[in-house]
Design a protein around this motif. Structure first.
Motif, short mmCIF file in Angstrom:
data_model
loop_
_atom_site.label_atom_id
_atom_site.label_comp_id
_atom_site.label_asym_id
_atom_site.label_seq_id
_atom_site.Cartn_x
_atom_site.Cartn_y
_atom_site.Cartn_z
N UNK A 44 0.84 -1.20 0.00
CA UNK A 44 0.00 0.00 0.00
C UNK A 44 0.86 1.24 0.00
N UNK A 196 2.80 4.24 11.55
CA UNK A 196 2.92 4.09 10.10
C UNK A 196 3.76 5.22 9.52
N UNK B 261 2.38 -11.41 5.44
CA UNK B 261 3.36 -10.42 5.01
C UNK B 261 4.65 -11.07 4.48
N UNK B 318 -0.58 -5.04 12.16
CA UNK B 318 -0.63 -5.77 10.89
C UNK B 318 -0.16 -4.92 9.70
N UNK B 319 -0.71 -3.71 9.62
CA UNK B 319 -0.42 -2.82 8.50
C UNK B 319 1.05 -2.41 8.45
N UNK B 320 1.56 -2.01 9.61
CA UNK B 320 2.94 -1.52 9.66
C UNK B 320 3.93 -2.65 9.43
N UNK B 322 3.46 -5.25 7.55
CA UNK B 322 3.48 -5.49 6.10
C UNK B 322 4.35 -4.45 5.39
N UNK B 323 4.14 -3.18 5.73
CA UNK B 323 4.91 -2.12 5.07
C UNK B 323 6.40 -2.28 5.37
N UNK B 326 7.78 -5.25 3.42
CA UNK B 326 7.91 -4.92 1.99
C UNK B 326 9.09 -3.97 1.75
#
Lengths: 210, 376
Positions: A44, A196, B261, B318-320, B322-323, B326
Motif C-alpha cells: 500500500x 505508520x 506479510x 498488521x499494516x505496519x 506489512x509495510x 515490503x
C-alpha cells in the motif's frame, strides 16, 4: 508529525494487468512506471488530500490480480472503507470478470463499503473494447457508488478518482456522528497512524541511501 | 557425539518438569508456545569462497561423472558458485544434467530434450486462430504471459525493449511450459523464476529445461488452492515460536500470525528482495537442499528475528508490519542472513531430541515415535 482528520483505507482489486499499481503510483508519486512488475501479494501507499478544510489521509492498497492469490488478498478487504474495482477498457476479458469480483467483494468486504468501478487505460482509445456506456450501465445495475474512466498513463481522471473517494468517505463520516466517534476512539487506541508515519519515513531514508 | 539413551531420557524429564513449572505459573501466556531452552547460537564468522571451475573439476571423473556430490553441494551451500561456473553448475543443480551421468550420456539427454522442447513449442505455435478461439483456457494463459513478459525485470539490460528477441525468448519458454504442464499453466511469479535462468543460460532449450527443474522444486507454490504456500507460512510461524517466542506471541496478539506479510518472500523465493547477482547466489544455495529442504524458512526466520526489536518497540500492527517487511526489499544483507540461518539450523539441531514433532518434520530431523509422550 502530520495531522489529519481521517484515515481511509482504499483497496484496489481487478484482473491482472489492468493497471492497479500504475494508478496507485501515478496518484501517490506522480509517476507512470513503464514496465511496472506484476504485484505479488499486497502493498500500500499513502497520500494526504484535502477535502474542504480537512486533511484526509488515504491508505491505498494494491493487490495481486490473479485469481488464485485471492485468498491472500481477501484478508485485506475486510477493513476497507472503499473498494475500487478496476478493469481495462482495451481488454474485454477484464470486464467480463467483474461479476466474479463483485461476488468476492460481497463475500469479504464490509457491507457498507464504498464501491467504485473504474475503466482504466482510456489512452488506448484505438484499442478500446468496452464502450464507456457499457461500463456505466454495469456500475448502475450493480450498486456501485461511482463510475469513472481513467488513464494512469496520461493522468486522465486519476486525481479526480481519489479525490472523489476521499470526499465521499469524508462526507459519509461526518454525517454519522456516532460512527465518527467510534472511528476516532479506535484510531487513538491503536496508535497505528503515527507508527505508520515512522515506517514510511524510515523507508524514505533507506531509499535515499541506495 | 551421540548421547546415551539414558542421558537423553534424563534431559527430557528435566525439561518436562521445567515446562510444567512454567505452565503452572503462567498458564495462558504459554498456551501455544513450546518454550524450549535453546543453546547459544553458534557464530559463523565467514562464508566460504565460491566454488570455481578448479574445485568443480576435482569432483569430476574422466568421463564426466561426479563423485562425492554431497560434499560438492556442501561447498556450494557454504560459498555459492563463481559467475563463470554458474551456467554449467545450474544444469546439474536443476536436474537437467544428472550428476551420475557421463558427459556422453548428458549430451544424449540434451539432444533428446532439445527435440522434445521444439516438439512442444510447435504445438502452440501451429495453433490456428480458429483453434485458439475455441480454447479459452489456452487464451487466458497466453494473455497472462503476454502481460507479464513485457514487465519482468525491465531494469535488466537483457530485457531492454531494444532487444525484442530476448523478450520473445521469455515468452516462448513460458508458452512452451504451458504445453508441458497445462494444468498448472502460467501463474504470476513464474516469469520471476525464469528470468535469471534465461539471462544466465542465454540458450532457449537449456533455459527451458532448467526452468522445468526449478518449477519441479517450487510448483506447489503456484497451485490453485494455495494450500501449500499457506502450509509454508504456517511452518514459518511454528519455527518462530521455537526460535523467538516473544515475536511469535507478539504477532499472534496483533492478528499477524497468518504471516501473510511473508507471502512474497516464499512465493518467488526472495526474487523481489535481492539484486540479480544476490538472488542467483541465494538460489544456488537453496538448491543444494543443505542442510535441509526448509532452509528457505530458516532464512525467513532470521530476517524476522533481525527485525524483532523494530517491530515490537515501535508497536507495529498488521499494516505496519506489512509495510516494514515490503520495505526490506534490497536492504537485506545476504551473507549475514545466510550465516545466521545456518547458525539457527545448528542451534536447533543441537536440541532436536527435545523439539516437538512438527518442528522435526519441517527440518527433516529424525523423530523417535516411541518418545511420542515426551511433550506435555
Amino acid at each position: 508529525m502530520e495531522d489529519y482528520k481521517y484515515l481511509f483505507k482504499v483497496v484496489l482489486v481487478g484482473n491482472a494487468g489492468v493497471g492497479k499499481t500504475c494508478l496507485v503510483r501515478k496518484f501517490t508519486q506522480g509517476i507512470f512506471p513503464p514496465g511496472q512488475s506484476a504485484t505479488i501479494g499486497v502493498d500500500f501507499m499513502i497520500k494526504t488530500v484535502k477535502v474542504g478544510e480537512d486533511k484526509i489521509k488515504l491508505q491505498i492498497w494494491d493487490t495481486a490480480g490473479q485469481e488464485r492469490f485471492r485468498s491472500i488478498t481477501q484478508s485485506y478487504y475486510r477493513s476497507a472503507h472503499a473498494i475500487v474495482l478496476v478493469y481495462d477498457v482495451a481488454c474485454q476479458p477484464s470486464f467480463d470478470c467483474l461479476p466474479e469480483w463483485l461476488g468476492e467483494i460481497e463475500q469479504y468486504a464490509n457491507r457498507k463499503v464504498l464501491k467504485i468501478l473504474v475503466g482504466n487505460k482510456v489512452d488506448k482509445e484505438d484499442e478500446r473494447e468496452v464502450p464507456e456506456r457499457i461500463g456505466k450501465n454495469f456500475a448502475d445495475a450493480n450498486g456501485f457508488d461511482y463510475f469513472l474512466e481513467t488513464s494512469a498513463l496520461d493522468a486522465t481522471n486519476v486525481d479526480t478518482l481519489f479525490q472523489e473517494v476521499a470526499t465521499r468517505l469524508t462526507n459519509d463520516m461526518k454525517l454519522t456522528d456516532e460512527r465518527f466517534h467510534n472511528f476516532k476512539s479506535n484510531e487513538n487506541r491503536d496508535g497505528n497512524i503515527s507508527i505508520l508515519d515512522r515506517v514510511l519515513e524510515r523507508a524514505k531514508c533507506a531509499n535515499c541511501r541506495t | 557425539m551421540k548421547d546415551s539413551p539414558n542421558e537423553k531420557k534424563k534431559r527430557r524429564n528435566k525439561r518436562k518438569n521445567e515446562l510444567k513449572n512454567l505452565r503452572s505459573q503462567k498458564e495462558d501466556e504459554f498456551e501455544h508456545i513450546f518454550l524450549i531452552q535453546l543453546p547459544d547460537r553458534p557464530e559463523i564468522v565467514n562464508r566460504e569462497e565460491p566454488v570455481n571451475f578448479e574445485t568443480w573439476n576435482r569432483f569430476r571423473l574422466d568421463d564426466g561423472r561426479f563423485r562425492d556430490v554431497h560434499l560438492l553441494k556442501s561447498l556450494i551451500f557454504h560459498g555459492g558458485l563463481t559467475k563463470d561456473l554458474r551456467s554449467t553448475a545450474w544444469k546439474y543443480l536443476l536436474n537437467f544434467y544428472k550428476w551420475q551421468n557421463s558427459d556422453e550420456e548428458n549430451k544424449r539427454v540434451k539432444n533428446e530434450k532439445t527435440e522434445e522442447y521444439y516438439r512442444m513449442k510447435l504445438q502452440w505455435m501451429t495453433m490456428s486462430e480458429e483453434q485458439v478461439k475455441h480454447f479459452g483456457d489456452f487464451r487466458d494463459r497466453r494473455a497472462l504471459i503476454e502481460k507479464d513478459v513485457i514487465r519482468t525485470d525491465t531494469f535488466h539490460p537483457f530485457f531492454d525493449r531494444s532487444k525484442p528477441q530476448n523478450l520473445k525468448l521469455l515468452k516462448d519458454i513460458l508458452m512452451t511450459y504451458v504445453m508441458y504442464n497445462f494444468d498448472l499453466g502460467y501463474v504470476q511469479g513464474m516469469s520471476d523464476f525464469l528470468s535469471p535462468v534465461l539471462v544466465l543460460m542465454e540458450n532457449e532449450v537449456d533455459a527451458f529445461w532448467c526452468f522445468v527443474g526449478l518449477m519441479n522444486r517450487v510448483h506447489k507454490n503456484f497451485e490453485m488452492d494455495q494450500l501449500y504456500i499457506k502450509q509454508q507460512l504456517s511452518n514459518l510461524k511454528n519455527l518462530i515460536e521455537i526460535v523467538n517466542p516473544q515475536l511469535a506471541n507478539y504477532l499472534e496478539s496483533h492478528d499477524s500470525d497468518h504471516m501473510h506479510f511473508c507471502f512474497r518472500w516464499i512465493l518467488v523465493a526472495f526474487k523481489r528482495e535481492f539484486s540479480f547477482d544476490n538472488i542467483m547466489h541465494l538460489w544456488e544455495v537453496l538448491w543444494t537442499d543443505i542442510p535441509c529442504k526448509a532452509f528457505l524458512l530458516l532464512f525467513c526466520v532470521v530476517i524476522l528475528d533481525q527485525q524483532v526489536n523494530m517491530i515490537i518497540e515501535n508497536k507495529y500492527g498488521l499494516t505496519e508490519i506489512l509495510k516494514h517487511v515490503n520495505n526490506l526489499s534490497m536492504q537485506i544483507d545476504l551473507e549475514e542472513t545466510l550465516r545466521s540461518a545456518e547458525a539457527i539450523y545448528h542451534q536447533l539441531a543441537a536440541v532436536q531430541d527435545k523439539l516437538p514433532r512438527h518442528i522435526c518434520e519441517i527440518l527433516s530431523f529424525a523423530y523417535d515415535d516411541e518418545e511420542e509422550n515426551k511433550t506435555i
